[in-house]
Motif scaffolding. Structure first.
Motif, PDB file in Angstrom:
ATOM      1  N   ILE A  29       0.850  -1.187   0.000  1.00 26.40           N
ATOM      2  CA  ILE A  29       0.000   0.000   0.000  1.00 26.40           C
ATOM      3  C   ILE A  29       0.886   1.238   0.000  1.00 26.40           C
ATOM      4  CG2 ILE A  29      -1.666   1.318   1.376  1.00 26.40           C
ATOM      5  CD1 ILE A  29      -2.693  -1.438   2.360  1.00 26.40           C
ATOM      6  N   GLU A  30       0.596   2.148  -0.893  1.00 24.03           N
ATOM      7  CA  GLU A  30       1.387   3.377  -0.981  1.00 24.03           C
ATOM      8  C   GLU A  30       1.051   4.286   0.190  1.00 24.03           C
ATOM      9  OE1 GLU A  30       2.189   7.076  -4.101  1.00 24.03           O
ATOM     10  OE2 GLU A  30       1.113   5.271  -4.745  1.00 24.03           O
ATOM     11  N   ARG A  31       2.075   4.782   0.830  1.00 23.45           N
ATOM     12  CA  ARG A  31       1.873   5.628   2.006  1.00 23.45           C
ATOM     13  C   ARG A  31       1.297   6.983   1.615  1.00 23.45           C
ATOM     14  NH1 ARG A  31       6.125   6.587   6.975  1.00 23.45           N
ATOM     15  NH2 ARG A  31       4.953   8.204   8.071  1.00 23.45           N
ATOM     16  N   SER A  32       0.255   7.400   2.309  1.00 23.91           N
ATOM     17  CA  SER A  32      -0.377   8.690   2.065  1.00 23.91           C
ATOM     18  C   SER A  32       0.599   9.815   2.370  1.00 23.91           C
ATOM     19  CB  SER A  32      -1.632   8.833   2.952  1.00 23.91           C
ATOM     20  OG  SER A  32      -2.136  10.146   2.871  1.00 23.91           O
ATOM     21  N   LYS A  33       0.540  10.855   1.550  1.00 20.62           N
ATOM     22  CA  LYS A  33       1.431  12.000   1.739  1.00 20.62           C
ATOM     23  C   LYS A  33       0.829  13.040   2.677  1.00 20.62           C
ATOM     24  CE  LYS A  33       3.437  11.319  -2.835  1.00 20.62           C
ATOM     25  NZ  LYS A  33       3.639  11.901  -4.194  1.00 20.62           N
ATOM     26  N   GLY A  34      -0.231  12.650   3.357  1.00 24.63           N
ATOM     27  CA  GLY A  34      -0.833  13.567   4.322  1.00 24.63           C
ATOM     28  C   GLY A  34      -1.944  14.425   3.754  1.00 24.63           C
ATOM     29  N   ASN A 236     -19.945 -14.010  -5.974  1.00 32.96           N
ATOM     30  CA  ASN A 236     -20.771 -12.856  -6.335  1.00 32.96           C
ATOM     31  C   ASN A 236     -20.073 -11.950  -7.347  1.00 32.96           C
ATOM     32  OD1 ASN A 236     -23.392 -12.447  -4.418  1.00 32.96           O
ATOM     33  ND2 ASN A 236     -21.796 -13.590  -3.332  1.00 32.96           N
ATOM     34  N   ASN A 237     -19.036 -12.505  -8.010  1.00 34.36           N
ATOM     35  CA  ASN A 237     -18.288 -11.794  -9.051  1.00 34.36           C
ATOM     36  C   ASN A 237     -17.666 -10.496  -8.553  1.00 34.36           C
ATOM     37  OD1 ASN A 237     -18.941 -13.705 -11.153  1.00 34.36           O
ATOM     38  ND2 ASN A 237     -21.008 -12.832 -11.181  1.00 34.36           N
ATOM     39  N   LEU A 238     -17.208 -10.519  -7.311  1.00 32.90           N
ATOM     40  CA  LEU A 238     -16.536  -9.365  -6.728  1.00 32.90           C
ATOM     41  C   LEU A 238     -15.054  -9.677  -6.575  1.00 32.90           C
ATOM     42  CD1 LEU A 238     -19.200  -8.462  -4.019  1.00 32.90           C
ATOM     43  CD2 LEU A 238     -18.673  -7.160  -6.094  1.00 32.90           C
ATOM     44  N   PRO A 239     -14.184  -8.702  -6.834  1.00 31.79           N
ATOM     45  CA  PRO A 239     -12.731  -8.957  -6.832  1.00 31.79           C
ATOM     46  C   PRO A 239     -12.153  -9.075  -5.420  1.00 31.79           C
ATOM     47  CG  PRO A 239     -13.166  -6.638  -7.233  1.00 31.79           C
ATOM     48  CD  PRO A 239     -14.516  -7.315  -7.209  1.00 31.79           C
ATOM     49  N   ILE A 240     -10.970  -9.697  -5.361  1.00 34.07           N
ATOM     50  CA  ILE A 240     -10.188  -9.792  -4.127  1.00 34.07           C
ATOM     51  C   ILE A 240      -8.914  -8.978  -4.340  1.00 34.07           C
ATOM     52  CG2 ILE A 240      -9.162 -11.312  -2.406  1.00 34.07           C
ATOM     53  CD1 ILE A 240     -12.130 -11.852  -2.885  1.00 34.07           C
ATOM     54  N   HIS A 241      -8.638  -8.053  -3.439  1.00 35.41           N
ATOM     55  CA  HIS A 241      -7.442  -7.221  -3.523  1.00 35.41           C
ATOM     56  C   HIS A 241      -6.546  -7.542  -2.329  1.00 35.41           C
ATOM     57  CE1 HIS A 241      -9.891  -4.958  -6.393  1.00 35.41           C
ATOM     58  NE2 HIS A 241     -10.767  -4.700  -5.429  1.00 35.41           N
ATOM     59  N   ASN A 242      -5.418  -8.192  -2.579  1.00 33.93           N
ATOM     60  CA  ASN A 242      -4.503  -8.584  -1.504  1.00 33.93           C
ATOM     61  C   ASN A 242      -3.223  -7.752  -1.554  1.00 33.93           C
ATOM     62  OD1 ASN A 242      -6.105 -10.721  -0.415  1.00 33.93           O
ATOM     63  ND2 ASN A 242      -5.482 -12.034  -2.117  1.00 33.93           N
ATOM     64  N   TYR A 243      -2.851  -7.203  -0.403  1.00 42.65           N
ATOM     65  CA  TYR A 243      -1.673  -6.344  -0.324  1.00 42.65           C
ATOM     66  C   TYR A 243      -0.775  -6.752   0.848  1.00 42.65           C
ATOM     67  CZ  TYR A 243      -3.496  -2.933  -3.682  1.00 42.65           C
ATOM     68  OH  TYR A 243      -3.944  -2.320  -4.826  1.00 42.65           O
ATOM     69  N   GLY A 244       0.498  -6.362   0.747  1.00 41.78           N
ATOM     70  CA  GLY A 244       1.419  -6.498   1.861  1.00 41.78           C
ATOM     71  C   GLY A 244       1.376  -5.239   2.717  1.00 41.78           C
ATOM     72  N   GLY A 245       1.650  -5.384   4.000  1.00 44.99           N
ATOM     73  CA  GLY A 245       1.513  -4.263   4.924  1.00 44.99           C
ATOM     74  C   GLY A 245       2.793  -3.517   5.236  1.00 44.99           C
ATOM     75  N   LYS A 246       3.883  -3.801   4.547  1.00 46.53           N
ATOM     76  CA  LYS A 246       5.178  -3.202   4.863  1.00 46.53           C
ATOM     77  C   LYS A 246       5.088  -1.677   4.934  1.00 46.53           C
ATOM     78  CE  LYS A 246      10.048  -3.361   3.471  1.00 46.53           C
ATOM     79  NZ  LYS A 246      11.010  -3.929   2.484  1.00 46.53           N
TER      80      LYS A 246
END
Length: 375
Positions: A29-34, A236-246
């Protein structure tokens, strides 16, 4: 003898390629710039059982977030320690089970998530394990931004970055790598394989789609809510979004001791592998096999006094160890010296997987938090 060396080197090279294949692209996940985004109301549901030591770390990190959730619902799953007492110090909604109702489907993490969701009023739902923490004040905002970029649709999940302290905890390295790879979603041929599940420590979706799919209510007969909930969304034809938490979201797994470590890993690793695509499972098996062969070549070099054999065996061993460091670094922070003895670390995975397989397929029962779970 040299024919054996050539064949062994070929297997190790294939194993190294397999290592790249199974976990080539693991997104973070890209870190928010605030920059403050605008998001719907968020309900956070946290199932707990005997988490008196862990829950303060999660709640402290939650209350430090720049983005504030609408509500935090903590669902107690019949804790026998001071969990509820600790929770009373925080501004959270505490939900406990009616002890007068004796129904097996009302106990366990899946049931706790279901009960919490029924009380949730937010437009977005987050189900978070009690042993996790947010790494900085903009973590929640970063996660919501990433979910919004996916049109706020589907099941959005995060594998926390693994922090380790004690020696036995380091042996989680291959388990973490293989569990992540086993979802089929991060290979060189990502689009060719159906995603085999979701990451259980953090699950997020819209309340609308949660109700549409039936949510945890549809998975009450399973203790692997992440695997079954992913299936429900896919149906239900809905996507799965898997991310790393680093850099965003992390945990320290099973800090209470080796017994907890063994119980925690063995309750899930074999069952979760049932959703791994045969091609990915084959690549994982090749990767493990190649690691052992590289170690055997190195051991044999002590008896075979050949500079060529010694040089090649050392090179193969170092190549595999370096790749192991690279793979482990994707899922957690582990000491580099650990991978000099990677055959021992791999053996820990083999032992845990074997015991997990026996529990799931022979004994049909696993243990967790002083509770026997039939599977």
């Amino acid at each position: 003898m040299y024919l054996l060396l050539i064949m062994s080197v070929f297997v190790v090279l294939v194993a190294v390629f397999s290592g790249f294949f199974i976990l080539w692209n693991f997104p973070y996940i890209e870190r928010s710039k605030g920059e403050r985004g605008r998001f719907p109301a968020i309900s956070i549901i946290i199932p707990v059982r005997n988490e008196e030591d862990n829950i303060p770390h999660l709640l402290d990190s939650l209350f430090a977030q720049s983005l504030k959730p609408k509500e935090i619902i903590v669902v107690d799953d019949d804790s026998t320690d001071r969990t509820v007492e600790v929770l009373s110090r925080y501004d959270v909604k505490i939900k406990q089970r009616d002890q007068a109702i004796d129904d097996p489907q009302l106990v366990g993490k899946t049931a706790a998530c279901s009960r919490g969701a029924k009380d949730a009023t937010g437009e977005w739902l987050m189900f978070i394990d009690a042993d996790t923490t947010f790494d900085h004040e903009n973590s929640l905002e970063s996660i919501c931004q990433s979910f919004q970029e996916k049109d706020a649709s589907g099941l959005f999940t995060i594998q926390p970055y693994h922090r380790t302290k004690r020696l036995y905890e380091h042996f989680s390295a291959p388990l973490n790598v293989i569990v992540v790879a086993g979802l089929n979603a991060f290979t060189l041929l990502k689009e060719r394989f159906e995603t085999g599940g979701a990451f259980g420590p953090f699950l997020m979706c819209s309340s609308k789609e949660y109700e549409q799919t039936g949510g945890h209510e549809k998975t009450l007969d399973s203790y692997m809510d992440n695997i079954e909930l992913a299936k429900v969304f896919q149906e239900n034809n809905l996507p799965i979004h898997n991310y790393g938490g680093k850099g965003i979201f992390s945990y320290r797994m099973y800090p209470e001791g080796p017994k907890q470590w063994l119980q925690g890993w063995s309750k899930s690793v074999a069952n979760g592998s049932s959703n791994t695509h045969p091609s990915v499972m084959s690549a994982i098996s090749l990767w493990i096999t190649g690691g052992y062969i590289a170690a055997i070549l190195l051991i044999m070099s002590f008896w075979i006094t050949s500079p060529i054999w010694t040089g090649i065996s050392v090179f193969m061993y170092v190549c595999y160890a370096c790749q192991f460091i690279w793979l482990a670094g994707k899922v957690g922070k582990f000491p580099s010296w650990l991978f000099l003895i990677y055959p021992v670390v791999l053996s820990a995975f083999v032992a845990v997987f074997t015991w997990s397989y026996i529990q799931v397929n022979v004994l049909h029962a696993v243990s967790w938090r002083d509770r026997k779970i039939n599977v």
